[in-house]
Design a protein around this motif. Sequence first.
Motif, short mmCIF file in Angstrom:
data_model
loop_
_atom_site.label_atom_id
_atom_site.label_comp_id
_atom_site.label_asym_id
_atom_site.label_seq_id
_atom_site.Cartn_x
_atom_site.Cartn_y
_atom_site.Cartn_z
N UNK A 160 0.73 -1.33 -0.03
CA UNK A 160 -0.07 0.17 -0.01
C UNK A 160 0.95 1.19 -0.18
N UNK A 161 0.27 2.34 -0.30
CA UNK A 161 1.11 3.69 -0.38
C UNK A 161 1.50 3.96 0.84
N UNK A 162 0.97 3.52 1.91
CA UNK A 162 1.48 3.84 3.23
C UNK A 162 2.52 2.85 3.94
N UNK A 163 2.60 1.75 3.36
CA UNK A 163 3.85 1.07 3.51
C UNK A 163 5.18 1.36 2.58
N UNK A 164 5.22 2.21 1.66
CA UNK A 164 6.20 2.69 0.98
C UNK A 164 7.00 3.61 1.46
N UNK A 165 8.07 3.73 1.23
CA UNK A 165 9.06 4.91 1.75
C UNK A 165 8.97 6.01 0.76
N UNK A 166 8.44 6.80 1.08
CA UNK A 166 7.87 8.01 0.05
C UNK A 166 9.17 8.75 -0.47
N UNK A 167 10.11 8.96 0.78
CA UNK A 167 11.29 9.54 0.21
C UNK A 167 12.11 8.85 -0.74
N UNK A 168 11.93 7.52 -1.14
CA UNK A 168 12.76 6.95 -2.02
C UNK A 168 12.09 6.78 -3.35
N UNK A 169 10.71 7.30 -3.48
CA UNK A 169 10.15 6.96 -4.42
C UNK A 169 10.37 7.81 -5.65
#
Length: 302
Positions: free
Chosen positions: A183-192
């Motif tokens: 899910x989007x909450x499980x992703x490290x958004x600073x690495x996306x």
Amino acid sequence: MISLKQIRYALAVGQTLHFKKAAEMCSVSQSALSTAISELEKQLGVAIFERNNKQVLVTKEGELFLQKAQNIKREMDDLVQLSQLSKSVLSTELSLGVIPTIGPYLLPKVLPKVRELYPDFRLQIVEDQSHVLVDMVRRGEIDVAVLALPYPTEGLLTLEFWQEDFYWVSHKDECPTQLDEITSSQMELDKLMLLKDGHCLKDHALEACQLQSVKQRSDFQSASLHTLIQMVAGKLGTTLVPQMALDQLITPQSELRALHLNEPSPHRRLAFIVRPNFVKMQDVSELIKIFKSQLKTADSPI
């Protein structure tokens, strides 16, 4: 009497704002084009363009003329196509626009079948960003285009033929082994890492993740999914790619892993866009039929 040749020349100048480029577009000499434009302005009694050695500008009267001229050209193109209606489906030329995040992944899946079924059919491909293709369809410069929705297409018909989801791609060493989806909450958004602004794929990916934006490295802006994948392979971050592109971007021997994005589906929809009065709708309908069939056959995520 104003000729269609003069109209075509004026539209070319209006598009390029450059007499030399317009002449090259129309495959005539610059002097011949300039003479035709001057004669047109004399016939109209108004100046369509202001020009000097540095620039070409469209006058207020010129804007009105070019708008009406574009309508005339589109109607004439439709009249020419009427002569082809008696011919069998997909037996003449069609110009198709595609965006860079669809063309390289869709066309290899569908065009071999189109060529097999209709060997005499000629397809002219134009690749560009969505806003350019929408304008080209509206102006009659191309017949149809394939876009990813949602995207504003006011005044045009949208004929959806496919839906797909995004997959989160990371290096195997940096992928949680216990997950089959993410899910989007499980992703490290600073690495996306996503495509640079102006690509609708970025907007669709953010919308699928229910995000307004992500903080991206200021020293890296990619216009290519292939480049993003190479960055991921170098352990420089993660990205999101559409399902259609997985088989080209990630091989079984790859050091990458793709997880389905577990957010409300579909994440993007593919559609033909076409003018409401387009006379070769039978050709478009047949292409949609083939595209659907071939995409179902190729629908196999990594």
